[in-house]
Design a protein around this motif. Structure first.
Motif, PDB file in Angstrom:
ATOM      1  N   VAL A 359       1.118  -1.251   0.061  1.00  0.00           N
ATOM      2  CA  VAL A 359       0.021  -0.133  -0.122  1.00  0.00           C
ATOM      3  C   VAL A 359       0.843   1.319  -0.115  1.00  0.00           C
ATOM      4  O   VAL A 359       0.278   2.199  -0.453  1.00  0.00           O
ATOM      5  N   ASP A 360       2.025   1.283   0.508  1.00  0.00           N
ATOM      6  CA  ASP A 360       3.059   2.370   0.516  1.00  0.00           C
ATOM      7  C   ASP A 360       4.407   1.997   0.492  1.00  0.00           C
ATOM      8  O   ASP A 360       4.824   0.763   0.325  1.00  0.00           O
ATOM      9  N   ALA A 361       5.250   2.959   0.480  1.00  0.00           N
ATOM     10  CA  ALA A 361       6.781   2.663   0.398  1.00  0.00           C
ATOM     11  C   ALA A 361       7.298   1.970   1.505  1.00  0.00           C
ATOM     12  O   ALA A 361       8.039   0.921   1.303  1.00  0.00           O
ATOM     13  N   ASP A 362       6.763   2.049   2.647  1.00  0.00           N
ATOM     14  CA  ASP A 362       7.156   1.257   3.926  1.00  0.00           C
ATOM     15  C   ASP A 362       6.883  -0.077   3.603  1.00  0.00           C
ATOM     16  O   ASP A 362       7.855  -1.244   3.944  1.00  0.00           O
ATOM     17  N   GLU A 363       5.639  -0.257   3.255  1.00  0.00           N
ATOM     18  CA  GLU A 363       5.379  -1.968   2.914  1.00  0.00           C
ATOM     19  C   GLU A 363       5.939  -2.342   1.886  1.00  0.00           C
ATOM     20  O   GLU A 363       6.386  -3.713   1.715  1.00  0.00           O
ATOM     21  N   THR A 364       6.255  -1.619   0.692  1.00  0.00           N
ATOM     22  CA  THR A 364       7.263  -2.074  -0.255  1.00  0.00           C
ATOM     23  C   THR A 364       8.465  -2.612   0.227  1.00  0.00           C
ATOM     24  O   THR A 364       9.217  -3.675  -0.084  1.00  0.00           O
ATOM     25  N   GLU A 365       9.053  -1.578   0.893  1.00  0.00           N
ATOM     26  CA  GLU A 365      10.465  -1.961   1.678  1.00  0.00           C
ATOM     27  C   GLU A 365      10.498  -3.377   2.527  1.00  0.00           C
ATOM     28  O   GLU A 365      11.186  -4.158   2.364  1.00  0.00           O
ATOM     29  N   PHE A 366       9.038  -3.443   3.147  1.00  0.00           N
ATOM     30  CA  PHE A 366       9.002  -4.813   3.797  1.00  0.00           C
ATOM     31  C   PHE A 366       9.324  -6.040   3.009  1.00  0.00           C
ATOM     32  O   PHE A 366       9.582  -6.953   3.252  1.00  0.00           O
ATOM     33  N   MET A 367       8.265  -5.916   1.829  1.00  0.00           N
ATOM     34  CA  MET A 367       8.077  -7.018   1.040  1.00  0.00           C
ATOM     35  C   MET A 367       9.622  -7.207   0.303  1.00  0.00           C
ATOM     36  O   MET A 367      10.230  -8.688   0.286  1.00  0.00           O
ATOM     37  N   GLU A 368      10.389  -6.269   0.008  1.00  0.00           N
ATOM     38  CA  GLU A 368      11.947  -6.441  -0.438  1.00  0.00           C
ATOM     39  C   GLU A 368      12.676  -7.124   0.455  1.00  0.00           C
ATOM     40  O   GLU A 368      13.374  -7.922  -0.011  1.00  0.00           O
ATOM     41  N   ASN A 369      12.382  -6.665   1.806  1.00  0.00           N
ATOM     42  CA  ASN A 369      13.425  -7.363   2.807  1.00  0.00           C
ATOM     43  C   ASN A 369      13.140  -8.906   2.918  1.00  0.00           C
ATOM     44  O   ASN A 369      13.873  -9.589   3.227  1.00  0.00           O
ATOM     45  N   LEU A 370      11.674  -9.068   2.845  1.00  0.00           N
ATOM     46  CA  LEU A 370      11.392 -10.590   3.092  1.00  0.00           C
ATOM     47  C   LEU A 370      12.004 -11.416   1.956  1.00  0.00           C
ATOM     48  O   LEU A 370      12.510 -12.316   1.979  1.00  0.00           O
ATOM     49  N   PHE A 371      11.946 -10.855   0.635  1.00  0.00           N
ATOM     50  CA  PHE A 371      12.437 -11.399  -0.597  1.00  0.00           C
ATOM     51  C   PHE A 371      14.123 -11.527  -0.646  1.00  0.00           C
ATOM     52  O   PHE A 371      14.641 -12.783  -0.614  1.00  0.00           O
TER      53      PHE A 371
END
Length: 631
Positions: A359-371
């Motif tokens: 939904v936002d940049a913070d959650e995008t960073e969250f997804m990237e860190n999990l990958f």
């Protein structure tokens, strides 16, 4: 502020001073004027005449001497029973003289601009002021501990000492501005051990104060206001502090306190954020402590549980970031991750992004860190098996088909999962799950692009796609159905995918030429005496060339060598296209030789199948392209 209000006129007992009248606690200016006038009339003075001016101000010593001569005086100004009690070594105003209200007022000023503030923009901090503040902390902690032990069931008896302890801890925050002065003293005096001991305090607010302080002290920007000349000393001071923290079991105590926090409360949520920040600060200074953090605490289960929260917040994002850091370069941590079912947990969390974008940049960073965490874990052979058992390839292929942000990350993760000899099973599963169609659609750019600004640069996607194709050729069995299906992709549509490879090769060669020209110019600027330095930097130069196009060129030529060797039709088409550009197969051979010369001779990892090494494969490819190289 009204001085008369702070320093109230003291009350005198009539039993000690005859018939002198007793004043109220807060006499008004009008009352004082009236009393002054009456006193002047009784002494024969004109009430309209102002009292004579003093030749000089009365000092505090003189007032104290007058009071000391009043033996037997039964009074306490303002009714303060602690009038004569000294609060520190020097005593306020040489032994008190303030009411409780006045003390509170001065304490506020002291916390705002007195002893509590040690540094103003990195200036004014001295060893003496540091020691004074540390002594203040020690006294506050001892007093609070003493009162809590005496009155464990009566908070009203120790609440004041708790407030003093809170103030004493917060007053140490400016120490971070001058690490070279304060950190060695903090360790030497034992105050750091005292602070760490407060992690077991009954009041969580005190614990959070210490957490905030240590987070500030361990920040990599500590002492940034100091000159660069002190950078090395600052680094040494920070290492000294961290070593002492580790000796005092900082990891175990912090993780234990994570269980005490209720993140529904704002203060506790911020405290958890600071605890994760302390871990990151320590690991940024000494990454070798990562295995110790995981092996001696329960931080890994806590992180895996935290990233599964349904609602996203900054602590969930921070947990994913710390998980990525812990798995980045630590084999023991990856093993612990696999034992905690980390692969299945991450795939479960990531599956939500198959149908929606963050939904936002913070959650995008969250997804990237999990990958990123999953990519790091996939370096281990047994984790590739877990990834396969958890149907990871199937999930990521579904993500590749979509138009969402997870598409590029899924391609990157598949590249890591299929690489190396231990990626053979994943490569087979990928082909059987019909991943080739999706992969080459992305390779040819036939899928629609996502929203502007939401996808990674195409060059990064292409790099990982080339890595997947390279792994497929390395790992799929010769003459197998899966390998024939792979070769067929390069034959269909009049060899369009082979032409695409040649286009990518041209771009890589152009980039590499520019990189080599820049390196050449830099070397010309060096003196002749620096030849040894140039030779010693060969590895660094090679890495720059890899980033500047050589890596892409090597991967493309590796794939071209395979398809040219295995299919005569492709070979004829590629030779024709190379001739048009004044190139030949010898150009591919030159690239592969550079690739071979810089490959490691690392032995197979434990548990690997007895398959040809990467160097053996490259030798065979070179021989197929240039028979003259065979011996």
């Amino acid at each position: 502020m009204d001085i008369d209000e702070i320093f109230k006129v003291p009350k005198f007992s009539s039993s000690s001073f005859g018939n002198k009248r007793k004043l109220p606690d807060n006499p008004s200016p009008e009352m004082l004027t009236k009393l002054r006038a009456e006193s002047g009339q009784e002494s024969g003075q004109d009430s309209l005449q102002p009292p004579p001016k003093r030749s000089r101000n009365v000092t505090m010593e003189e007032v104290q001497d007058e009071d000391s001569n009043m033996e037997g005086a039964d009074f306490a100004p303002g009714g303060d029973a602690d009038y004569y009690a000294e609060e520190d070594d020097e005593g306020r105003f040489f032994g008190g003289g303030l009411t409780s209200e006045q003390k509170d007022i001065l304490s506020i000023f002291e916390a705002a601009g007195g002893e509590g503030v040690l540094v103003e923009e990195g200036e004014g901090l001295s060893l003496t002021s540091v020691r004074r503040s540390l002594l203040k902390l020690e006294r506050a902690a001892n007093k609070n501990q003493d009162q809590r032990s005496k009155y464990p069931d009566d908070p009203s008896r120790f609440i004041d000492s708790e407030a003093d302890l809170d103030s004493a801890i917060k007053s140490l925050l400016p120490l971070a501005q001058a690490p070279t002065i304060s950190y060695p003293e903090l360790v030497r005096s034992g105050s750091l051990a005292l602070l760490i001991g407060l992690f077991t305090h009954e009041n969580v607010d005190i614990v959070l104060d210490v957490v905030e302080l240590i987070h500030e002290l361990t920040d990599e920007d500590a002492g940034e206001d100091y000159e660069d000349a002190l950078a090395e000393e600052t680094e040494e001071a920070l290492k000294l502090l961290i070593d002492s923290l580790i000796e005092n079991s900082i990891f175990e105590l912090l993780v234990d306190n994570l269980g005490r926090l209720n993140e529904a409360e704002e203060g506790d949520r911020q405290g958890a954020f600071h605890i994760l920040g302390i871990f990151e600060n320590i690991l940024s200074v000494n990454p070798e402590l990562a295995p110790q953090l995981v092996s001696k605490t329960k931080i890994l289960p806590w992180l895996l549980n935290r990233v599964q929260a349904k609602a996203h917040d900054e602590n969930r994002g921070y947990a994913a970031e710390l998980l990525s850091i812990l798995l980045q370069s630590s084999v023991p941590n990856r093993i612990a991750f696999s034992k905690a079912d980390g692969v299945e947990t991450l795939l479960k969390v990531l599956s939500q992004y198959r149908r929606r974008d963050p939904v936002d940049a913070d959650e995008t960073e969250f997804m990237e860190n999990l990958f990123d965490a999953l990519c790091s874990a996939l370096s281990e052979p047994h984790i590739k098996k877990q990834f396969l058992a958890a149907e990871g390839p199937d999930l990521l292929i579904l993500m590749m088909k979509g138009k969402l942000e997870s598409k590029s990350r899924s391609i990157k993760t598949l590249d890591h999962a299929m690489s190396g000899p231990n990626g053979s099973a994943v490569c087979t599963a990928f082909v059987e799950a019909l991943g080739l169609k999706t992969l080459f659609s992305a390779f040819m750019g036939k899928t629609k692009k996502g929203k502007a600004g939401t996808t990674l640069p195409p060059s990064e996607d292409i790099g990982h796609i080339l890595g997947i194709v390279s792994s497929l050729f390395s790992n799929l069995e010769s003459d197998s159905t899966d390998r024939l299906r792979l070769l067929a992709k390069f034959v269909e549509n009049n060899y369009e995918k082979a032409d695409k490879l040649l286009d990518i090769r041209d771009n890589a060669v152009t980039r590499l030429k520019y990189t080599d020209s820049v390196i050449s110019e830099e070397q010309k600027d060096l003196d002749d005496d620096d030849d040894d330095d140039i030779l010693s930097d060969k590895a660094a130069i090679y890495l720059r060339r890899l980033d500047g196009g050589l890596f892409t060129l090597q991967t493309v030529d590796y794939i071209l060598a395979w398809i040219v060797m295995e299919d005569d039709g492709i070979r004829s088409h590629v030779l024709q296209m190379l001739n048009r550009k004044n190139l030949s197969l010898q150009d591919l051979v030159s690239t592969l030789k550079v690739f071979y010369d810089n490959m490691d001779d690392a032995p197979p990892a434990e548990g690997e199948d007895a398959t040809p090494s990467q160097k053996d494969i490259v030798v065979n490819l070179i021989a197929s392209l240039d028979p003259s190289t065979q011996q």
